[in-house]
Design a protein around this motif. Sequence first.
Motif, PDB file in Angstrom:
ATOM      1  N   THR A  21       0.853  -1.200   0.000  1.00 30.94           N
ATOM      2  CA  THR A  21       0.000   0.000   0.000  1.00 30.94           C
ATOM      3  C   THR A  21       0.885   1.244   0.000  1.00 30.94           C
ATOM      4  OG1 THR A  21      -1.604  -1.222   1.324  1.00 30.94           O
ATOM      5  CG2 THR A  21      -1.868   1.177   1.244  1.00 30.94           C
ATOM      6  N   PRO A  22       0.660   2.167  -0.937  1.00 27.87           N
ATOM      7  CA  PRO A  22       1.500   3.373  -0.952  1.00 27.87           C
ATOM      8  C   PRO A  22       1.209   4.268   0.247  1.00 27.87           C
ATOM      9  CG  PRO A  22      -0.229   3.553  -2.600  1.00 27.87           C
ATOM     10  CD  PRO A  22      -0.348   2.179  -2.006  1.00 27.87           C
ATOM     11  N   VAL A  23       2.219   5.056   0.603  1.00 29.45           N
ATOM     12  CA  VAL A  23       2.129   5.900   1.797  1.00 29.45           C
ATOM     13  C   VAL A  23       2.343   7.360   1.389  1.00 29.45           C
ATOM     14  CG1 VAL A  23       3.188   6.413   4.047  1.00 29.45           C
ATOM     15  CG2 VAL A  23       2.983   4.034   3.276  1.00 29.45           C
ATOM     16  N   VAL A  24       1.453   8.227   1.864  1.00 32.13           N
ATOM     17  CA  VAL A  24       1.687   9.669   1.741  1.00 32.13           C
ATOM     18  C   VAL A  24       2.150  10.121   3.122  1.00 32.13           C
ATOM     19  CG1 VAL A  24       0.648  11.922   1.321  1.00 32.13           C
ATOM     20  CG2 VAL A  24       0.066   9.985  -0.153  1.00 32.13           C
ATOM     21  N   ALA A  25       3.404  10.585   3.176  1.00 34.95           N
ATOM     22  CA  ALA A  25       4.060  10.765   4.477  1.00 34.95           C
ATOM     23  C   ALA A  25       4.589  12.178   4.642  1.00 34.95           C
ATOM     24  CB  ALA A  25       5.222   9.771   4.589  1.00 34.95           C
ATOM     25  N   GLY A  26       4.630  12.638   5.873  1.00 36.71           N
ATOM     26  CA  GLY A  26       5.281  13.905   6.171  1.00 36.71           C
ATOM     27  C   GLY A  26       6.737  13.841   5.722  1.00 36.71           C
ATOM     28  N   ASN A  27       7.221  14.956   5.196  1.00 33.18           N
ATOM     29  CA  ASN A  27       8.587  15.003   4.661  1.00 33.18           C
ATOM     30  C   ASN A  27       9.583  15.224   5.810  1.00 33.18           C
ATOM     31  OD1 ASN A  27      10.823  15.341   3.075  1.00 33.18           O
ATOM     32  ND2 ASN A  27      10.268  17.398   2.371  1.00 33.18           N
ATOM     33  N   VAL A  28       9.654  14.237   6.678  1.00 33.90           N
ATOM     34  CA  VAL A  28      10.487  14.375   7.882  1.00 33.90           C
ATOM     35  C   VAL A  28      11.159  13.058   8.235  1.00 33.90           C
ATOM     36  CG1 VAL A  28       9.157  16.253   8.966  1.00 33.90           C
ATOM     37  CG2 VAL A  28       8.485  13.876   9.365  1.00 33.90           C
ATOM     38  N   GLY A  29      12.282  13.183   8.929  1.00 37.38           N
ATOM     39  CA  GLY A  29      12.955  12.071   9.606  1.00 37.38           C
ATOM     40  C   GLY A  29      12.990  10.766   8.823  1.00 37.38           C
ATOM     41  N   GLY A  30      12.699   9.697   9.544  1.00 37.00           N
ATOM     42  CA  GLY A  30      12.826   8.363   8.986  1.00 37.00           C
ATOM     43  C   GLY A  30      11.853   8.074   7.855  1.00 37.00           C
ATOM     44  N   LEU A  31      10.809   8.877   7.716  1.00 36.83           N
ATOM     45  CA  LEU A  31       9.874   8.637   6.609  1.00 36.83           C
ATOM     46  C   LEU A  31      10.574   8.892   5.277  1.00 36.83           C
ATOM     47  CD1 LEU A  31       6.726  10.237   8.251  1.00 36.83           C
ATOM     48  CD2 LEU A  31       7.124   7.797   7.822  1.00 36.83           C
ATOM     49  N   ARG A  32      11.590   9.766   5.299  1.00 39.41           N
ATOM     50  CA  ARG A  32      12.338  10.067   4.068  1.00 39.41           C
ATOM     51  C   ARG A  32      13.170   8.871   3.605  1.00 39.41           C
ATOM     52  NH1 ARG A  32      14.745  15.755   6.093  1.00 39.41           N
ATOM     53  NH2 ARG A  32      12.982  17.089   5.576  1.00 39.41           N
ATOM     54  N   LEU A  33      13.489   7.986   4.535  1.00 38.77           N
ATOM     55  CA  LEU A  33      14.231   6.784   4.137  1.00 38.77           C
ATOM     56  C   LEU A  33      13.329   5.805   3.404  1.00 38.77           C
ATOM     57  CD1 LEU A  33      16.172   5.700   7.364  1.00 38.77           C
ATOM     58  CD2 LEU A  33      17.114   6.753   5.310  1.00 38.77           C
ATOM     59  N   ASN A  79       8.979   9.709  -3.312  1.00 37.91           N
ATOM     60  CA  ASN A  79       8.252  10.253  -4.468  1.00 37.91           C
ATOM     61  C   ASN A  79       8.227   9.343  -5.696  1.00 37.91           C
ATOM     62  OD1 ASN A  79       7.489  12.350  -2.862  1.00 37.91           O
ATOM     63  ND2 ASN A  79       9.009  13.760  -3.641  1.00 37.91           N
ATOM     64  N   ASP A  80       9.303   8.599  -5.965  1.00 39.70           N
ATOM     65  CA  ASP A  80       9.167   7.610  -7.037  1.00 39.70           C
ATOM     66  C   ASP A  80       9.162   6.189  -6.487  1.00 39.70           C
ATOM     67  OD1 ASP A  80      11.745   7.822  -6.231  1.00 39.70           O
ATOM     68  OD2 ASP A  80      12.637   7.709  -8.231  1.00 39.70           O
ATOM     69  N   ILE A  81       9.340   6.068  -5.183  1.00 46.09           N
ATOM     70  CA  ILE A  81       9.275   4.737  -4.544  1.00 46.09           C
ATOM     71  C   ILE A  81       8.385   4.832  -3.307  1.00 46.09           C
ATOM     72  CG2 ILE A  81      10.584   2.937  -3.323  1.00 46.09           C
ATOM     73  CD1 ILE A  81      12.946   3.540  -5.086  1.00 46.09           C
ATOM     74  N   GLY A  82       7.398   3.985  -3.248  1.00 45.63           N
ATOM     75  CA  GLY A  82       6.608   3.864  -2.018  1.00 45.63           C
ATOM     76  C   GLY A  82       5.485   4.863  -1.829  1.00 45.63           C
ATOM     77  N   GLY A  83       5.584   6.029  -2.439  1.00 44.33           N
ATOM     78  CA  GLY A  83       4.510   7.016  -2.236  1.00 44.33           C
ATOM     79  C   GLY A  83       5.037   8.423  -2.386  1.00 44.33           C
ATOM     80  N   PHE A  84       4.497   9.341  -1.593  1.00 44.21           N
ATOM     81  CA  PHE A  84       4.902  10.746  -1.713  1.00 44.21           C
ATOM     82  C   PHE A  84       5.213  11.330  -0.338  1.00 44.21           C
ATOM     83  CE2 PHE A  84       2.028  10.186  -5.413  1.00 44.21           C
ATOM     84  CZ  PHE A  84       2.937  10.492  -6.424  1.00 44.21           C
ATOM     85  N   LEU A  85       6.168  12.268  -0.345  1.00 38.64           N
ATOM     86  CA  LEU A  85       6.470  13.041   0.863  1.00 38.64           C
ATOM     87  C   LEU A  85       5.791  14.397   0.736  1.00 38.64           C
ATOM     88  CD1 LEU A  85      10.294  12.272   1.093  1.00 38.64           C
ATOM     89  CD2 LEU A  85       8.524  11.464   2.681  1.00 38.64           C
ATOM     90  N   VAL A  86       5.192  14.862   1.817  1.00 38.87           N
ATOM     91  CA  VAL A  86       4.441  16.124   1.729  1.00 38.87           C
ATOM     92  C   VAL A  86       4.808  17.062   2.871  1.00 38.87           C
ATOM     93  CG1 VAL A  86       2.517  15.062   0.510  1.00 38.87           C
ATOM     94  CG2 VAL A  86       2.444  15.164   3.004  1.00 38.87           C
ATOM     95  N   ASP A  87       4.638  18.376   2.585  1.00 39.63           N
ATOM     96  CA  ASP A  87       5.004  19.389   3.574  1.00 39.63           C
ATOM     97  C   ASP A  87       3.819  20.149   4.146  1.00 39.63           C
ATOM     98  OD1 ASP A  87       7.991  19.378   3.728  1.00 39.63           O
ATOM     99  OD2 ASP A  87       7.761  19.544   1.557  1.00 39.63           O
ATOM    100  N   SER A  88       2.603  19.834   3.697  1.00 38.41           N
ATOM    101  CA  SER A  88       1.442  20.570   4.217  1.00 38.41           C
ATOM    102  C   SER A  88       0.185  19.717   4.064  1.00 38.41           C
ATOM    103  CB  SER A  88       1.253  21.866   3.415  1.00 38.41           C
ATOM    104  OG  SER A  88       0.881  21.532   2.080  1.00 38.41           O
TER     105      SER A  88
END
Length: 409
Positions: free
Chosen positions: A331-343, A347-356
């Motif tokens: 299942t893809p994850v839309v995650a806060g663009n912080v800390g361990g979520l960035r690992l 954006n092209d793997i696993g889902g997207f990082l977001v800032d707001s």
Amino acid sequence: MLKVPTPVAQSLAPYEGLLDDSLLEELESLGSSLKGARVAHINATATGGGVAEILNSILPLYRGLGVDASWLVLQGEDGFFDVTKRLHNSLQGATGGISANDWEIHAEWNRRNASLITSEYDVIIVHDPQPAALREFARRAASKWVWRCHIDTSEPDEDAWRVLSGLIYEFDAAVFSLPDFVGPRMEHLPISIIPPAIDPFIAKNKPMSKDDAMAVVARFGLDPDRPFISQVSRFDPWKDPLGVIDCFKILKKDHLDLQLAMLGNFADDDPEGQVMYERVLEAAGGVLDLHIITDLTDLVGPFQAQSKVILQKSLREGFGLTATEALWKGTPVVAGNVGGLRLQVSNDIGGFLVDSVEECAEKVDYLLNHEEERVALGASGRERVRTQFLLPRLLRDELKLLNSLVNSE
Ligand code: UDP
């Protein structure tokens, strides 16, 4: 100090075929040089939160390789856990600070717990700031002391970090999940960067048929015939549950049939949970198709597997096992663009990082409208978890560190 009952040893056999043989062979070899080594992990809670989740699963693997590993849990009263949660918040950058009196309470409970460590160990691994002062009071309980930080200390409150780094100063090594988390006054210590990992064989991570999973989801009030998204997290301001609700409100305008499941639990060492839970209930009042479901453990799995998208809209995040668990289910994850979520998400793997909140809604909307990409992102995320974030890799990294400490003289 409470000793968690010694787990039954488990072998690595279930991982054969799933992971490279070379990794499993390396583990056997590390295990043989650490046979009989006495290692204690000490943290602040046996239930709730990612650290307890990891220790529950990794201790049996340690023992399977012949390491004499045990798990001790700090005991404390509400006043202590109130201080340690504020300390956790300060280390993640919250203002408010930790007073001298707070540090005295921290020291006092560490002193009491230290007096209850009755065995001697080759290595004690202290997880997070709650037990960080144990070494001061129980120096002789172990030949080597390791501090293992699980939280996002990329922008800590300086005073809190200064006192904490003083407690860690005399340790023999420190472990962080990301290089960004290593703060000042650690330069003299051997530092290992070791991200956490999940156990693919526990109930919440085991495959389940779509029908069975949807039956679970329906049992908790969702309509199985309509799409849903979920966030699975302790009720904690850093997990931004209120931002998740705002994001859902935006999405509802274009996705009338969408549902949101907010699954949350409480950790013994987190007195803020109840307060945050009530704030979430208040914010959720009157929002259609929003389901708040508390205290599931194994049954978070069906939600993670069948959600169209998993949110992990954290504002700070040490790692975020919930993202790993979701990705492992494809299942893809839309995650806060912080800390361990960035690992985990890029954006092209696993889902997207977001800032707001707005960007979060935009990315979920995109995935709801682009099925092929949604499925492909989930699949790439699962492969990344397989190669980087399953327990044997974590065990390998920890055993390497232990080997360097135990067999260094
Ligand atoms: N979890 C759970 N039920 C819930 C919420 C969370 O079982 O209602 C579990 C989740 O599956 C994960 C852990 O708690 O294994 C949370 O770990 P994570 O690293 O995401 O966050 P932490 O709570 O340690 O900050």
